[in-house]
Scaffold this active site. Structure first.
Site, PDB file in Angstrom:
ATOM      1  N   LYS A   1       0.826  -1.203   0.000  1.00  0.00           N
ATOM      2  CA  LYS A   1       0.000   0.000   0.000  1.00  0.00           C
ATOM      3  C   LYS A   1       0.872   1.270   0.000  1.00  0.00           C
ATOM      4  O   LYS A   1       0.660   2.172  -0.794  1.00  0.00           O
ATOM      5  CB  LYS A   1      -0.927   0.026   1.232  1.00  0.00           C
ATOM      6  CG  LYS A   1      -1.812  -1.202   1.367  1.00  0.00           C
ATOM      7  CD  LYS A   1      -2.696  -1.131   2.598  1.00  0.00           C
ATOM      8  CE  LYS A   1      -1.958  -1.134   3.921  1.00  0.00           C
ATOM      9  NZ  LYS A   1      -1.288  -2.412   4.264  1.00  0.00           N
TER      10      LYS A   1
ATOM     11  N   ARG B   1      -0.672  -8.461  13.214  1.00  0.00           N
ATOM     12  CA  ARG B   1      -1.226  -7.445  12.310  1.00  0.00           C
ATOM     13  C   ARG B   1      -2.091  -8.102  11.234  1.00  0.00           C
ATOM     14  O   ARG B   1      -3.125  -7.579  10.845  1.00  0.00           O
ATOM     15  CB  ARG B   1      -0.091  -6.628  11.687  1.00  0.00           C
ATOM     16  CG  ARG B   1       0.510  -5.630  12.677  1.00  0.00           C
ATOM     17  CD  ARG B   1       1.929  -5.216  12.348  1.00  0.00           C
ATOM     18  NE  ARG B   1       2.098  -4.595  11.064  1.00  0.00           N
ATOM     19  CZ  ARG B   1       3.274  -4.433  10.461  1.00  0.00           C
ATOM     20  NH1 ARG B   1       4.386  -4.851  11.049  1.00  0.00           N
ATOM     21  NH2 ARG B   1       3.351  -3.845   9.298  1.00  0.00           N
TER      22      ARG B   1
ATOM     23  N   ARG C   1      11.329  -0.632  11.139  1.00  0.00           N
ATOM     24  CA  ARG C   1      10.229  -0.406  12.071  1.00  0.00           C
ATOM     25  C   ARG C   1      10.253  -1.429  13.200  1.00  0.00           C
ATOM     26  O   ARG C   1      10.491  -2.613  12.951  1.00  0.00           O
ATOM     27  CB  ARG C   1       8.891  -0.510  11.325  1.00  0.00           C
ATOM     28  CG  ARG C   1       8.530   0.770  10.615  1.00  0.00           C
ATOM     29  CD  ARG C   1       7.360   0.645   9.694  1.00  0.00           C
ATOM     30  NE  ARG C   1       6.209  -0.095  10.191  1.00  0.00           N
ATOM     31  CZ  ARG C   1       5.075  -0.241   9.496  1.00  0.00           C
ATOM     32  NH1 ARG C   1       4.962   0.324   8.298  1.00  0.00           N
ATOM     33  NH2 ARG C   1       4.075  -0.928   9.983  1.00  0.00           N
TER      34      ARG C   1
ATOM     35  N   ARG D   1      12.107  -5.212   5.082  1.00  0.00           N
ATOM     36  CA  ARG D   1      11.893  -3.796   4.723  1.00  0.00           C
ATOM     37  C   ARG D   1      12.769  -2.852   5.550  1.00  0.00           C
ATOM     38  O   ARG D   1      12.954  -3.021   6.741  1.00  0.00           O
ATOM     39  CB  ARG D   1      10.419  -3.482   4.985  1.00  0.00           C
ATOM     40  CG  ARG D   1      10.098  -2.017   4.983  1.00  0.00           C
ATOM     41  CD  ARG D   1       8.631  -1.769   4.998  1.00  0.00           C
ATOM     42  NE  ARG D   1       7.957  -2.280   6.170  1.00  0.00           N
ATOM     43  CZ  ARG D   1       6.644  -2.229   6.350  1.00  0.00           C
ATOM     44  NH1 ARG D   1       5.881  -1.737   5.405  1.00  0.00           N
ATOM     45  NH2 ARG D   1       6.104  -2.687   7.440  1.00  0.00           N
TER      46      ARG D   1
HETATM   47  P1  AP5 Z   1       4.864  -1.614   1.827  1.00  0.00           P
HETATM   48  O1  AP5 Z   1       4.509  -0.806   0.629  1.00  0.00           O
HETATM   49  O2  AP5 Z   1       5.598  -0.915   2.930  1.00  0.00           O
HETATM   50  O3  AP5 Z   1       3.567  -2.357   2.378  1.00  0.00           O
HETATM   51  P2  AP5 Z   1       2.300  -1.798   3.180  1.00  0.00           P
HETATM   52  O4  AP5 Z   1       1.105  -2.468   2.618  1.00  0.00           O
HETATM   53  O5  AP5 Z   1       2.313  -0.289   3.177  1.00  0.00           O
HETATM   54  O6  AP5 Z   1       2.622  -2.407   4.584  1.00  0.00           O
HETATM   55  P3  AP5 Z   1       2.624  -1.801   6.038  1.00  0.00           P
HETATM   56  O7  AP5 Z   1       3.383  -2.768   6.876  1.00  0.00           O
HETATM   57  O8  AP5 Z   1       3.107  -0.376   6.061  1.00  0.00           O
HETATM   58  O9  AP5 Z   1       1.126  -1.842   6.356  1.00  0.00           O
HETATM   59  P4  AP5 Z   1       0.463  -1.941   7.700  1.00  0.00           P
HETATM   60  O10 AP5 Z   1      -0.928  -1.785   7.252  1.00  0.00           O
HETATM   61  O11 AP5 Z   1       0.758  -3.089   8.561  1.00  0.00           O
HETATM   62  O12 AP5 Z   1       1.156  -0.738   8.518  1.00  0.00           O
HETATM   63  P5  AP5 Z   1       0.677   0.727   8.898  1.00  0.00           P
HETATM   64  O13 AP5 Z   1       1.857   1.589   8.879  1.00  0.00           O
HETATM   65  O14 AP5 Z   1      -0.515   1.129   8.109  1.00  0.00           O
HETATM   66  O15 AP5 Z   1       5.705  -2.869   1.340  1.00  0.00           O
HETATM   67  C1  AP5 Z   1       6.315  -3.763   2.271  1.00  0.00           C
HETATM   68  C2  AP5 Z   1       7.704  -4.207   1.758  1.00  0.00           C
HETATM   69  O16 AP5 Z   1       7.538  -4.963   0.573  1.00  0.00           O
HETATM   70  C3  AP5 Z   1       8.625  -3.038   1.364  1.00  0.00           C
HETATM   71  O17 AP5 Z   1       9.951  -3.366   1.716  1.00  0.00           O
HETATM   72  C4  AP5 Z   1       8.486  -2.922  -0.146  1.00  0.00           C
HETATM   73  O18 AP5 Z   1       9.688  -2.433  -0.730  1.00  0.00           O
HETATM   74  C5  AP5 Z   1       8.203  -4.365  -0.540  1.00  0.00           C
HETATM   75  N1  AP5 Z   1       7.269  -4.468  -1.664  1.00  0.00           N
HETATM   76  C6  AP5 Z   1       6.156  -3.715  -1.876  1.00  0.00           C
HETATM   77  N2  AP5 Z   1       5.537  -4.104  -3.021  1.00  0.00           N
HETATM   78  C7  AP5 Z   1       6.263  -5.141  -3.517  1.00  0.00           C
HETATM   79  C8  AP5 Z   1       6.147  -5.984  -4.682  1.00  0.00           C
HETATM   80  N3  AP5 Z   1       5.137  -5.828  -5.554  1.00  0.00           N
HETATM   81  N4  AP5 Z   1       7.085  -6.947  -4.863  1.00  0.00           N
HETATM   82  C9  AP5 Z   1       8.106  -7.100  -3.972  1.00  0.00           C
HETATM   83  N5  AP5 Z   1       8.284  -6.340  -2.882  1.00  0.00           N
HETATM   84  C10 AP5 Z   1       7.380  -5.371  -2.648  1.00  0.00           C
HETATM   85  O19 AP5 Z   1       0.167   0.505  10.390  1.00  0.00           O
HETATM   86  C11 AP5 Z   1       1.076   0.233  11.459  1.00  0.00           C
HETATM   87  C12 AP5 Z   1       0.323   0.181  12.764  1.00  0.00           C
HETATM   88  O20 AP5 Z   1      -0.285   1.467  13.041  1.00  0.00           O
HETATM   89  C13 AP5 Z   1      -0.856  -0.804  12.839  1.00  0.00           C
HETATM   90  O21 AP5 Z   1      -0.423  -2.104  13.173  1.00  0.00           O
HETATM   91  C14 AP5 Z   1      -1.737  -0.154  13.925  1.00  0.00           C
HETATM   92  O22 AP5 Z   1      -1.234  -0.409  15.209  1.00  0.00           O
HETATM   93  C15 AP5 Z   1      -1.583   1.321  13.640  1.00  0.00           C
HETATM   94  N6  AP5 Z   1      -2.590   1.842  12.687  1.00  0.00           N
HETATM   95  C16 AP5 Z   1      -2.332   2.392  11.465  1.00  0.00           C
HETATM   96  N7  AP5 Z   1      -3.467   2.772  10.860  1.00  0.00           N
HETATM   97  C17 AP5 Z   1      -4.472   2.451  11.715  1.00  0.00           C
HETATM   98  C18 AP5 Z   1      -5.895   2.576  11.638  1.00  0.00           C
HETATM   99  N8  AP5 Z   1      -6.489   3.110  10.554  1.00  0.00           N
HETATM  100  N9  AP5 Z   1      -6.625   2.132  12.687  1.00  0.00           N
HETATM  101  C19 AP5 Z   1      -6.043   1.616  13.783  1.00  0.00           C
HETATM  102  N10 AP5 Z   1      -4.698   1.448  13.911  1.00  0.00           N
HETATM  103  C20 AP5 Z   1      -3.916   1.870  12.892  1.00  0.00           C
END
Ligand code: AP5
Length: 215
Positions: free
Chosen positions: A13, A172, A161, A127
């Site tokens: 994402k 998660r 992270r 990552r």
């Molecule tokens: P990346 O693009 O970073 O993936 P992502 O989907 O953004 O993953 P996240 O881990 O950031 O999502 P998340 O939803 O767990 O975390 P968030 O920060 O929102 O890609 C991942 C890796 O893969 C990278 O190294 C990239 O280079 C590689 N990659 C990407 N695409 C690829 C491909 N096609 N092929 C190969 N490699 C690839 O949330 C963190 C925490 O915050 C949550 O756990 C929660 O505690 C809190 N939080 C955040 N939002 C909320 C909410 N709305 N409500 C409640 N709690 C929340």
């Protein structure tokens, strides 16, 4: 245009949101990034959410919706929003509808990145990002072109992270299955969901997203 990128942790994402932002008049609104910034600043909000994030659980709906409300206030009427990691529960989905309606906006697309969860553990634990500009990298899929030097800003410091370990990633993912995936039918009923294969290369996923945004 306002869109949601939906998918489990590591689905890509954030990666795709940055690419869309680079090519369109749209702004990435990542609640994860906002919460991490709060933790880093040491604010009361940061102290309140740090343990929840480190455990891989969801922070409260009211709190994240308030963050999104503030960001939408800063968004110009001509700029589109890319919601990344929000909404994550049915209550958040309802709040987002209200927040957009209050501003005369509405969702155009919900793009679900469909992925294989086991492969995601590998993606997430590999990552890392540039500590200076935030450019994302991966131990195997995207290393800096010059060792230890950011391609974008030339920085030499990188960070990982604290919630990117296998145990937290599994929590998660369980949260995603239990609380986030069930919101998809809300958007299915409106006919605005597009599902794409998130296991392709980053460029292939980007091309699919571009096709959806053009339609
Ligand atoms: P990346 O693009 O970073 O993936 P992502 O989907 O953004 O993953 P996240 O881990 O950031 O999502 P998340 O939803 O767990 O975390 P968030 O920060 O929102 O890609 C991942 C890796 O893969 C990278 O190294 C990239 O280079 C590689 N990659 C990407 N695409 C690829 C491909 N096609 N092929 C190969 N490699 C690839 O949330 C963190 C925490 O915050 C949550 O756990 C929660 O505690 C809190 N939080 C955040 N939002 C909320 C909410 N709305 N409500 C409640 N709690 C929340």
């Amino acid at each position: 245009m306002d869109i949601i990128l939906l998918g489990p942790p590591g689905a890509g994402k954030g990666t795709q949101a940055q690419r869309i932002e680079a090519n369109h008049a749209m702004v990435q609104l990542s609640t994860g990034d906002m919460l991490r910034a709060a933790v880093k600043s040491g604010s009361d909000l940061g102290k309140q959410v740090q343990a929840v994030m480190d455990a891989g659980e969801l922070v409260s709906d009211d709190l994240v919706s308030a963050l999104i409300n503030d960001r939408l206030d800063q968004l110009g009427p001509d700029a589109g929003a890319i919601f990344d990691g929000y909404p994550r529960t049915e209550a958040q989905a309802r709040s987002l509808d209200d927040l957009l309606a209050q501003r005369g906006r509405q969702l155009d697309h919900v793009i679900e990145l469909q992925v294989d969860e086991d492969a995601l553990v590998d993606r997430i634990t590999g990552r890392f990002t540039c500590a200076r500009c935030g450019e994302g990298y991966h131990d195997r899929y995207k290393l800096p072109q010059v060792e230890n030097t950011c391609d974008e800003c030339g920085g030499h410091e990188f960070k990982r992270r604290p919630d990117d370990n296998e145990q937290t990633v599994r929590t998660r993912m369980a949260e995603y299955r239990a609380k986030t995936a069930p919101i998809l039918p809300i958007y299915d009923q409106r006919g605005i969901v597009s599902r794409i294969d998130g296991m392709g290369s980053m460029d292939a996923v980007q091309a699919e997203i571009e096709r959806i945004l053009r339609d």
